[in-house]
Each structure stands twice: as structure tokens, then as C-alpha cells.
Design a protein around this motif. Structure first.
Motif, mmCIF file in Angstrom:
data_model
loop_
_atom_site.group_PDB
_atom_site.id
_atom_site.type_symbol
_atom_site.label_atom_id
_atom_site.label_comp_id
_atom_site.label_asym_id
_atom_site.label_seq_id
_atom_site.Cartn_x
_atom_site.Cartn_y
_atom_site.Cartn_z
ATOM 1 N N GLU A 99 0.743 -0.862 0.113
ATOM 2 C CA GLU A 99 -0.018 -0.037 0.128
ATOM 3 C C GLU A 99 0.979 1.507 0.195
ATOM 4 O O GLU A 99 0.423 1.965 -0.905
ATOM 5 N N SER A 100 2.119 1.080 0.952
ATOM 6 C CA SER A 100 3.007 2.265 1.151
ATOM 7 C C SER A 100 3.586 2.777 -0.603
ATOM 8 O O SER A 100 4.175 3.819 -1.121
ATOM 9 N N ALA A 143 1.361 4.354 -2.683
ATOM 10 C CA ALA A 143 1.158 5.999 -2.420
ATOM 11 C C ALA A 143 2.211 6.106 -3.047
ATOM 12 O O ALA A 143 2.106 7.351 -3.027
ATOM 13 N N CYS A 186 5.144 3.107 8.194
ATOM 14 C CA CYS A 186 4.203 3.182 7.327
ATOM 15 C C CYS A 186 2.120 2.418 7.451
ATOM 16 O O CYS A 186 1.845 2.394 6.321
ATOM 17 N N GLY A 187 2.443 2.231 8.548
ATOM 18 C CA GLY A 187 0.639 1.408 8.482
ATOM 19 C C GLY A 187 0.821 0.108 9.844
ATOM 20 O O GLY A 187 1.894 0.497 10.501
ATOM 21 N N VAL A 217 1.297 8.775 4.678
ATOM 22 C CA VAL A 217 0.319 7.867 5.714
ATOM 23 C C VAL A 217 0.220 8.349 7.328
ATOM 24 O O VAL A 217 -0.304 8.273 8.151
#
Length: 491
Positions: free
Chosen positions: A287-288, A291, A450-451, A483
């Protein structure tokens, strides 16, 4: 009233500079926070209350006198207990140096003082920086503020936990195989390993001299860059120090925060995106990456085929160097001395001192390293590992001809429960699987949150060419801009 412990280092410095708060008030707020939560977290081995308040008063007095102080003046900082601090205990997490108060400051600590930062104390760590969980400290484990039953990473878990628990806005770590980045990843903080030789090793108690690199830890990228700028640069007292200025890491962090990565080419390391990482970690990483692509970065895959040999090469090179470096702890010149009753030989005293003073992980690595360096085995083990190191360096060199920086997860997994891996050294060593190649190469790398996976932080690693530390800060700040940062549950 503003909670001073929740502010960034840049915000604190701004308030102190504007006279809206004092360095003493900021320092006292953090000392109060340490008193409130550190019994549960155990991030600190020593809190220097008197020294911190005296340093803070000095900053306030100099400010009142009209002195032009640096951009971090009045900001508290915690220091990993691997760096010598004059008159303040430096144990390296080991019983063999219990109570030792060095007669001098390390260069990093000198520069922190010159920058006007306020040293709160010394943070817990795996003994002699040998570990990935801060469970190998002779003074008990540090706990992760996200979940007190889990590890905060290692070897610099105390420095990372102090940030996540809001006990300090900045901290210093050291990175030999990932000991800044891996704790950053599992505590949801930022940890940067500078280029080897970009920060001084003078006064850093040596583990592996060709790998050890002190560096900044913070809760956001700009703060890490400001700290990096303050501690970096050439030091004539360190023979491995690079005679060059620190790259403009602060400018790069500010540029990255604008969220524009147009023209930046990033390489995903294919060897680190296979089956080795937990699904939740890989999901956050992918996901990063998406992004970053939306911010304008060009994403390509890059194979670094020799990275898979980094872990075994490291665990020959680092123990070999540690077996040499730790020979100085002999019970003669400083630190612990056991069995000196007048009836034993020097050799017996040395043996008893080391038996009592070194923990099991340190002994394991000393024995591995001594064996690898022994006659008849040197070429087969240590020599071969150095050849692998050269191949890994060539992988980096070839990759950076194609891309501006390499990216990967920082660690294969999130923070694991305390005690779950201590019985299996190999499983513990896997925590540094993705971080070790950069140490063998000598380039800079940073971990940025990052999450989350199952409610625990995931780290994103950016690796750059030697002396291109600014590149990693730009990419890290850009990712952070999209993020955000991550806050652990309240303690």
C-alpha cells in the motif's frame, strides 16, 4: 495547557526560541513522564535528573543573554547506553561495566551538548548491542509501549521505546545490523542509519568496528533529520570518519514533506518481497509503494541476488570483530573484577570476570567469532564472509546505477511477544534479515512507519547510496506526508 511531551522536537525548539516555554519546563515535563511510565516500559537504565535540569537552565540563561543557539536548543534527548558520557554511568547493557562512569564524552554526546540539547539519561539495550529484542540486557527487558507484553526491537529498544512512550522527543541509537531501524519499525517511530563514517564512532563502545554506526531516532522524519544534522560530520578522532559535510538532510526532509516525488526512481528489492515476511507486513508495504507512485515516484523491481547471503555473512563478520573488541574487558583496567583474592593468577581472574560479566548471547558470539578467526578456519569462514560482503556491495552499486533508492519492509514481522524467540537464536536473528545488507555495504537507510498489522506498527525501509543520506530523508518524508504518523495506545 499544552502537553509538552506530545510535541515534536521542532515544535519544542520553536516554543523555547520564542520564549513561550523554557528548556527547564520542557525537561521537567519529560522527567515527570519518565517517572510516571518508565517503571512499566523500562526504556531507561539511568535518568540524569540533576544533569538534565542543569543543562536546561544553561540553555535558558544563554537564550536570555541573547546567544544565537542551534535549531534543537532546549530539546530533550535520550542516549543509548553504548555511548560514553562523562561522569554518567555507561554500562552497554552489561554487568561487566556496571557502575562505570567514563572520564570523557563520546563525540556524539559532545555534539549533542554543543547543539543545546538536554540529555535525559541512558537507554536500555541488548548487552553490547548484540540482540534484536532488548531481552539480552543484563538489567531486564524493555517493553513495547504498543503492547507491554511485546519486544521493542533491538539492540536499541530503549531508545525507540522512550520515543513511543513520549518519554523523550529525540533519542540516539547505534546500528550494526539494524539496531536503529528494526526498533523504529516495531515501535512506530523513525530510525535512521547514516552512511558508515558519516557519524563519529569515537566514544562508541565497539561491537563490530566495520559496521557500528550511531544515528538519530525520532517520532517523525524532520526531527530525525534535525538530529542527524546536529550529530553528523567529520571527526579527526575517528579514523573511519568521512572528511565531508553532512548532506542537506533537513532540506531533503522538508522537500519530501511537500509530497512530490516526480523524477525519483525507486527499486523494490525482489529478494525481500517473497515468502519471508508476514502477510500483514507485506500488505502495508505494498500500500505504501502504491502511495509513493501516486506522489510521482517511478517504481521498478530490482534484484539483488547476493542479499540472501547477508545474514550468514554478517554472523561471521560481526562476531569475529566482537571477539577482538571485547578482549579489552579483562577485569584489569576498568569495570567488573571477580576473584582477585590474592591467591589466583591473572588468567584466572580474567576468566572469572568474563564468566560473571558477560551474558549468554555475548559469550555465544565471542566463541563463534574466535572460532572463525582461528588458525585453519580464517579463510574458510571470515575470509569467505568478506568475499560475500564484496558481492553484496556490488549488488548495491549495480542497483544504484538504475534507481535513486531501494525500498523494502524494514522487518519481516511485527513486534513479537517477550520470551517467544530467546530459545532459538536463529529465529531471533531473522528480525534483521532486511536490514543487514545495508550495514555490510556501508550506505544509509531509514525506517519510517507505514501502517499497522493486527494493531502493531509496520516499518518501511529506504536504502540510499553512500553519502546520499538526503535521498532517503526525501522519500521518507514524502511517505510520511501521505500515511501520517502513528500513536500507540495510552499507557
Amino acid at each position: 495547557m499544552t502537553d509538552l511531551t506530545r510535541l515534536t522536537a521542532a515544535e519544542i525548539a520553536g516554543l523555547v526560541a520564542a520564549g513561550e516555554t523554557s528548556a527547564v519546563e520542557v525537561t521537567q515535563a519529560h522527567l515527570d513522564r519518565i517517572a510516571a511510565v518508565d517503571e512499566r516500559v523500562h526504556a531507561f537504565l539511568h535518568v540524569d535528573t540533576e544533569g538534565a535540569l542543569a543543562a536546561a537552565r544553561s540553555v535558558d540563561e544563554r537564550r536570555a543573554a541573547g546567544e544565537d543557539l542551534g535549531p534543537l536548543a532546549g530539546v530533550p534527548v535520550a542516549v543509548k547506553d553504548v555511548l560514553t558520557t562523562k561522569g554518567v554511568p555507561t554500562t552497554v547493557g552489561s554487568k561487566i561495566l556496571e557502575g562505570w562512569r567514563p572520564p570523557y564524552d563520546s563525540t556524539i554526546v559532545e555534539r549533542l551538548r554543543e547543539a543545546g540539547t538536554v540529555m535525559l539519561g541512558k537507554t536500555n539495550m541488548d548487552e553490547f548491542a548484540m540482540g534484536s529484542s532488548t531481552e539480552y540486557s543484563a538489567y531486564g527487558p524493555t517493553r513495547n509501549p504498543w503492547d507491554l507484553d511485546r519486544i521493542p526491537g533491538g539492540s536499541g529498544g530503549g531508545s525507540a521505546a522512550a520515543l513511543a512512550a513520549y518519554e523523550a522527543p529525540l533519542s540516539i541509537g547505534s546500528d550494526t545490523g539494524g539496531s536503529i531501524r528494526q526498533p523504529g519499525a516495531v515501535t512506530g517511530t523513525v530510525g535512521a542509519k547514516p552512511t558508515y563514517g558519516g557519524t563519529s564512532r569515537y566514544g562508541l563502545v565497539a561491537f563490530s568496528s566495520s559496521l557500528d554506526t550511531p544515528g538519530p531516532c525520532a517520532r517523525n522524519v524532520l526531527d530525525a533529520a534535525l538530529l542527524h544534522q546536529a550529530i553528523g560530520g567529520h571527526d579527526p578522532r575517528d579514523s573511519t570518519s568521512i572528511p565531508a559535510a553532512v548532506p542537506d538532510v533537513v532540506g531533503a526532509a522538508k522537500l519530501g514533506a511537500s509530497g512530490d516525488l516526480t523524477g525519483v526512481k525507486l527499486g523494490v528489492v525482489t529478494e525481500f518481497t517473497g515468502e519471508g515476511a508476514e502477510p500483514g507486513v507485506m500488505a502495508a508495504f505494498r500500500e505504501s509503494v502504491e502511495a509513493l507512485a501516486k506522489l510521482g515516484a517511478e517504481i521498478v523491481e530490482v534484484s539483488c541476488p547476493h542479499f540472501q547471503y547477508a545474514l550468514p555473512a554478517y554472523y561471521l563478520i560481526a562476531p569475529s570483530e566482537c571477539s577482538s573488541n571485547l578482549a579489552r574487558f579483562d577485569g584489569v583496567r576498568f569495570g567488573l573484577r571477580v576473584g582477585d583474592d590474592g591467591n589466583r593468577s591473572l588468567e584466572e581472574v580474567m576468566s572469572l570476570t568474563r564468566e560473571a560479566g558477560f551474558g549468554p548471547e555475548v559469550k555465544r558470539r565471542i566463541m563463534v567469532g574466535t572460532y572463525a578467526l582461528s588458525s585453519g578456519y580464517y579463510d574458510a569462514y571470515y575470509g569467505q564472509a568478506q568475499k560475500v560482503r564484496t558481492l553484496i556491495t556490488r549488488d548495491f552499486t549495480a542497483a544504484f546505477e538504475r534507481v535513486d533508492a531501494l525500498i523494502s519492509p524494514t522487518t519481516p514481522f511485527v513486534a513479537f511477544p517477550i520470551g517467544s524467540r530467546t530459545a532459538d537464536p536463529y529465529q531471533m536473528y531473522l528480525a534483521d534479515l532486511f536490514t543487514i545488507p545495508t550495514n555490510l555495504y556501508g550506505g544509509p537507510a531509514i525506517s519510517v512507519p507505514c501502517g499497522l498489522s493486527d494493531g502493531l506498527p509496520v516499518g518501511f525501509q529506504i536504502m540510499a547510496p553512500t553519502m546520499a543520506d538526503d535521498r532517503m530523508y526525501r522519500v521518507a518524508a514524502a511517505l510520511e506526508s501521505t500515511v501520517g504518523t502513528f500513536t500507540p495506545p495510552a499507557l
